[in-house]
Design a protein around this motif. Structure first.
Motif, PDB file in Angstrom:
ATOM      1  N   GLN A   1       0.845  -1.191   0.000  1.00 48.05           N
ATOM      2  CA  GLN A   1       0.000   0.000   0.000  1.00 48.05           C
ATOM      3  C   GLN A   1       0.883   1.244   0.000  1.00 48.05           C
ATOM      4  OE1 GLN A   1      -2.497   0.303   3.429  1.00 48.05           O
ATOM      5  NE2 GLN A   1      -3.518   2.165   2.731  1.00 48.05           N
ATOM      6  N   VAL A   2       0.638   2.107  -0.975  1.00 51.00           N
ATOM      7  CA  VAL A   2       1.429   3.321  -1.089  1.00 51.00           C
ATOM      8  C   VAL A   2       0.973   4.338  -0.044  1.00 51.00           C
ATOM      9  CG1 VAL A   2       1.902   5.292  -2.569  1.00 51.00           C
ATOM     10  CG2 VAL A   2       1.902   2.989  -3.535  1.00 51.00           C
ATOM     11  N   GLN A   3       1.933   4.895   0.661  1.00 46.59           N
ATOM     12  CA  GLN A   3       1.612   5.928   1.645  1.00 46.59           C
ATOM     13  C   GLN A   3       2.701   6.975   1.720  1.00 46.59           C
ATOM     14  OE1 GLN A   3       0.789   3.733   5.398  1.00 46.59           O
ATOM     15  NE2 GLN A   3      -1.206   4.723   5.312  1.00 46.59           N
ATOM     16  N   LEU A   4       2.261   8.199   1.909  1.00 46.73           N
ATOM     17  CA  LEU A   4       3.123   9.303   2.294  1.00 46.73           C
ATOM     18  C   LEU A   4       2.463   9.928   3.505  1.00 46.73           C
ATOM     19  CD1 LEU A   4       4.142  11.409  -0.844  1.00 46.73           C
ATOM     20  CD2 LEU A   4       5.680  10.239   0.742  1.00 46.73           C
ATOM     21  N   VAL A   5       3.167   9.971   4.602  1.00 46.97           N
ATOM     22  CA  VAL A   5       2.560  10.451   5.829  1.00 46.97           C
ATOM     23  C   VAL A   5       3.398  11.575   6.413  1.00 46.97           C
ATOM     24  CG1 VAL A   5       1.758   9.858   8.128  1.00 46.97           C
ATOM     25  CG2 VAL A   5       1.573   8.180   6.289  1.00 46.97           C
ATOM     26  N   GLU A   6       2.769  12.734   6.522  1.00 47.42           N
ATOM     27  CA  GLU A   6       3.456  13.885   7.103  1.00 47.42           C
ATOM     28  C   GLU A   6       3.268  13.919   8.611  1.00 47.42           C
ATOM     29  OE1 GLU A   6       1.523  15.324   3.166  1.00 47.42           O
ATOM     30  OE2 GLU A   6       0.969  14.098   4.908  1.00 47.42           O
ATOM     31  N   SER A   7       4.216  14.523   9.296  1.00 44.23           N
ATOM     32  CA  SER A   7       4.112  14.741  10.733  1.00 44.23           C
ATOM     33  C   SER A   7       4.955  15.959  11.104  1.00 44.23           C
ATOM     34  CB  SER A   7       4.576  13.510  11.509  1.00 44.23           C
ATOM     35  OG  SER A   7       5.932  13.243  11.242  1.00 44.23           O
ATOM     36  N   GLY A   8       4.759  16.421  12.330  1.00 42.14           N
ATOM     37  CA  GLY A   8       5.574  17.525  12.824  1.00 42.14           C
ATOM     38  C   GLY A   8       4.870  18.865  12.869  1.00 42.14           C
ATOM     39  N   GLY A   9       3.653  18.918  12.366  1.00 42.12           N
ATOM     40  CA  GLY A   9       2.919  20.161  12.424  1.00 42.12           C
ATOM     41  C   GLY A   9       2.469  20.479  13.844  1.00 42.12           C
ATOM     42  N   GLY A  10       1.944  21.692  14.011  1.00 38.32           N
ATOM     43  CA  GLY A  10       1.465  22.094  15.323  1.00 38.32           C
ATOM     44  C   GLY A  10       1.368  23.594  15.434  1.00 38.32           C
ATOM     45  N   LEU A  11       1.229  24.045  16.661  1.00 36.84           N
ATOM     46  CA  LEU A  11       1.127  25.476  16.948  1.00 36.84           C
ATOM     47  C   LEU A  11       2.497  26.006  17.350  1.00 36.84           C
ATOM     48  CD1 LEU A  11      -0.562  28.038  17.509  1.00 36.84           C
ATOM     49  CD2 LEU A  11      -0.929  27.145  19.829  1.00 36.84           C
ATOM     50  N   VAL A  12       2.899  27.102  16.722  1.00 38.70           N
ATOM     51  CA  VAL A  12       4.194  27.705  17.022  1.00 38.70           C
ATOM     52  C   VAL A  12       4.027  29.219  17.024  1.00 38.70           C
ATOM     53  CG1 VAL A  12       4.899  27.676  14.592  1.00 38.70           C
ATOM     54  CG2 VAL A  12       6.645  27.713  16.384  1.00 38.70           C
ATOM     55  N   GLN A  13       4.811  29.888  17.837  1.00 41.28           N
ATOM     56  CA  GLN A  13       4.746  31.345  17.899  1.00 41.28           C
ATOM     57  C   GLN A  13       5.493  31.971  16.728  1.00 41.28           C
ATOM     58  OE1 GLN A  13       6.196  32.602  21.745  1.00 41.28           O
ATOM     59  NE2 GLN A  13       4.214  32.225  22.704  1.00 41.28           N
ATOM     60  N   PRO A  14       5.115  33.162  16.341  1.00 44.86           N
ATOM     61  CA  PRO A  14       5.866  33.862  15.284  1.00 44.86           C
ATOM     62  C   PRO A  14       7.347  33.941  15.640  1.00 44.86           C
ATOM     63  CG  PRO A  14       3.824  35.006  15.738  1.00 44.86           C
ATOM     64  CD  PRO A  14       3.933  33.929  16.786  1.00 44.86           C
ATOM     65  N   GLY A  15       8.171  33.688  14.628  1.00 42.28           N
ATOM     66  CA  GLY A  15       9.607  33.648  14.843  1.00 42.28           C
ATOM     67  C   GLY A  15      10.145  32.288  15.223  1.00 42.28           C
ATOM     68  N   ARG A  99       7.247  12.620  -6.721  1.00 48.03           N
ATOM     69  CA  ARG A  99       6.981  12.511  -8.161  1.00 48.03           C
ATOM     70  C   ARG A  99       8.153  11.906  -8.902  1.00 48.03           C
ATOM     71  NH1 ARG A  99       3.836  13.604 -12.242  1.00 48.03           N
ATOM     72  NH2 ARG A  99       4.681  14.363 -14.214  1.00 48.03           N
ATOM     73  N   TRP A 100       7.829  10.937  -9.772  1.00 46.14           N
ATOM     74  CA  TRP A 100       8.804  10.345 -10.689  1.00 46.14           C
ATOM     75  C   TRP A 100       8.352  10.735 -12.094  1.00 46.14           C
ATOM     76  CZ3 TRP A 100      10.170   4.409 -11.046  1.00 46.14           C
ATOM     77  CH2 TRP A 100      11.299   4.275 -11.853  1.00 46.14           C
ATOM     78  N   SER A 101       8.983  11.763 -12.634  1.00 46.14           N
ATOM     79  CA  SER A 101       8.537  12.326 -13.911  1.00 46.14           C
ATOM     80  C   SER A 101       8.655  11.343 -15.059  1.00 46.14           C
ATOM     81  CB  SER A 101       9.352  13.576 -14.229  1.00 46.14           C
ATOM     82  OG  SER A 101       9.185  14.553 -13.241  1.00 46.14           O
ATOM     83  N   LEU A 102       9.665  10.479 -15.005  1.00 45.37           N
ATOM     84  CA  LEU A 102       9.931   9.565 -16.112  1.00 45.37           C
ATOM     85  C   LEU A 102       8.719   8.703 -16.440  1.00 45.37           C
ATOM     86  CD1 LEU A 102      12.241   8.630 -18.018  1.00 45.37           C
ATOM     87  CD2 LEU A 102      12.727   6.829 -16.336  1.00 45.37           C
ATOM     88  N   ILE A 103       8.007   8.292 -15.396  1.00 44.53           N
ATOM     89  CA  ILE A 103       6.836   7.428 -15.622  1.00 44.53           C
ATOM     90  C   ILE A 103       5.552   8.120 -15.193  1.00 44.53           C
ATOM     91  CG2 ILE A 103       8.175   5.301 -15.469  1.00 44.53           C
ATOM     92  CD1 ILE A 103       7.095   4.928 -12.635  1.00 44.53           C
ATOM     93  N   ASN A 104       5.652   9.432 -14.981  1.00 41.60           N
ATOM     94  CA  ASN A 104       4.473  10.224 -14.609  1.00 41.60           C
ATOM     95  C   ASN A 104       3.752   9.631 -13.397  1.00 41.60           C
ATOM     96  OD1 ASN A 104       2.836  12.484 -14.993  1.00 41.60           O
ATOM     97  ND2 ASN A 104       1.354  11.328 -16.206  1.00 41.60           N
ATOM     98  N   GLU A 105       4.505   9.342 -12.382  1.00 42.94           N
ATOM     99  CA  GLU A 105       3.952   8.725 -11.171  1.00 42.94           C
ATOM    100  C   GLU A 105       4.113   9.698 -10.012  1.00 42.94           C
ATOM    101  OE1 GLU A 105       4.568   4.376  -9.969  1.00 42.94           O
ATOM    102  OE2 GLU A 105       6.079   5.427  -8.774  1.00 42.94           O
ATOM    103  N   ASP A 106       3.037   9.977  -9.331  1.00 46.45           N
ATOM    104  CA  ASP A 106       3.179  10.840  -8.166  1.00 46.45           C
ATOM    105  C   ASP A 106       2.208  10.455  -7.060  1.00 46.45           C
ATOM    106  OD1 ASP A 106       0.954  11.755  -9.496  1.00 46.45           O
ATOM    107  OD2 ASP A 106       1.472  13.869  -9.374  1.00 46.45           O
ATOM    108  N   TYR A 107       2.595  10.826  -5.838  1.00 46.30           N
ATOM    109  CA  TYR A 107       1.856  10.493  -4.630  1.00 46.30           C
ATOM    110  C   TYR A 107       1.804  11.710  -3.714  1.00 46.30           C
ATOM    111  CZ  TYR A 107       3.066   5.833  -6.302  1.00 46.30           C
ATOM    112  OH  TYR A 107       3.234   4.726  -7.079  1.00 46.30           O
ATOM    113  N   TRP A 108       0.685  11.815  -3.022  1.00 50.75           N
ATOM    114  CA  TRP A 108       0.468  12.924  -2.075  1.00 50.75           C
ATOM    115  C   TRP A 108       0.188  12.383  -0.683  1.00 50.75           C
ATOM    116  CZ3 TRP A 108       0.744  18.124  -3.124  1.00 50.75           C
ATOM    117  CH2 TRP A 108       0.757  18.510  -4.465  1.00 50.75           C
ATOM    118  N   GLY A 109       0.687  13.109   0.293  1.00 52.29           N
ATOM    119  CA  GLY A 109       0.282  12.842   1.656  1.00 52.29           C
ATOM    120  C   GLY A 109      -1.014  13.557   1.965  1.00 52.29           C
ATOM    121  N   LYS A 110      -1.538  13.340   3.162  1.00 51.65           N
ATOM    122  CA  LYS A 110      -2.809  13.946   3.550  1.00 51.65           C
ATOM    123  C   LYS A 110      -2.637  15.278   4.255  1.00 51.65           C
ATOM    124  CE  LYS A 110      -5.354   9.623   3.754  1.00 51.65           C
ATOM    125  NZ  LYS A 110      -6.187   8.700   4.561  1.00 51.65           N
TER     126      LYS A 110
END
Length: 118
Positions: A1-15, A99-110
């Protein structure tokens, strides 16, 4: 199963700083260039940064150049976006894209939400 999973987001103060991660599975990560995008409420998805499959070249949108750094570790199937000097206008959902341009294959995380606010 293909997956791209992002993490590390959250609330941060300016700067402040955050480091986003993106872990890939189910496909050959090292064959794909890696991109980071973001989408703020009511706005279109915006390209931020790109790194080639081998990690030897990067490029950035003007809006983040000098503040954000993209990197990858192909041995760990991971990509990263180091974000410094964050501003309230950086508030958005951040997406990892492979993205793998050669075969026009790309995947996105949520996406992972970054909120910059005092």
């Amino acid at each position: 199963q293909v997956q791209l999973v992002e993490s590390g987001g959250g609330l941060v103060q300016p700067g402040g700083s955050l480091r986003l991660s993106c872990v890939a599975s189910g496909f050959t990560f090292s064959d794909h260039a890696l991109n980071w995008y973001r989408q703020a409420p009511g706005k279109e998805r915006e390209f931020l940064a790109r790194i080639t499959s081998g990690g030897d070249s990067t490029n950035y949108a003007d809006s983040v150049k000098g503040r954000f750094t993209i990197s990858r570790d192909n041995a760990k199937n991971r990509g990263y976006l180091e974000m410094n000097s964050l501003k309230p206008e950086d508030t958005a959902v951040y997406y990892c894209h492979a993205r793998w341009s050669l075969i026009n294959e790309d995947y996105w995380g949520k996406g992972t939400l970054v909120t910059v606010s005092s």
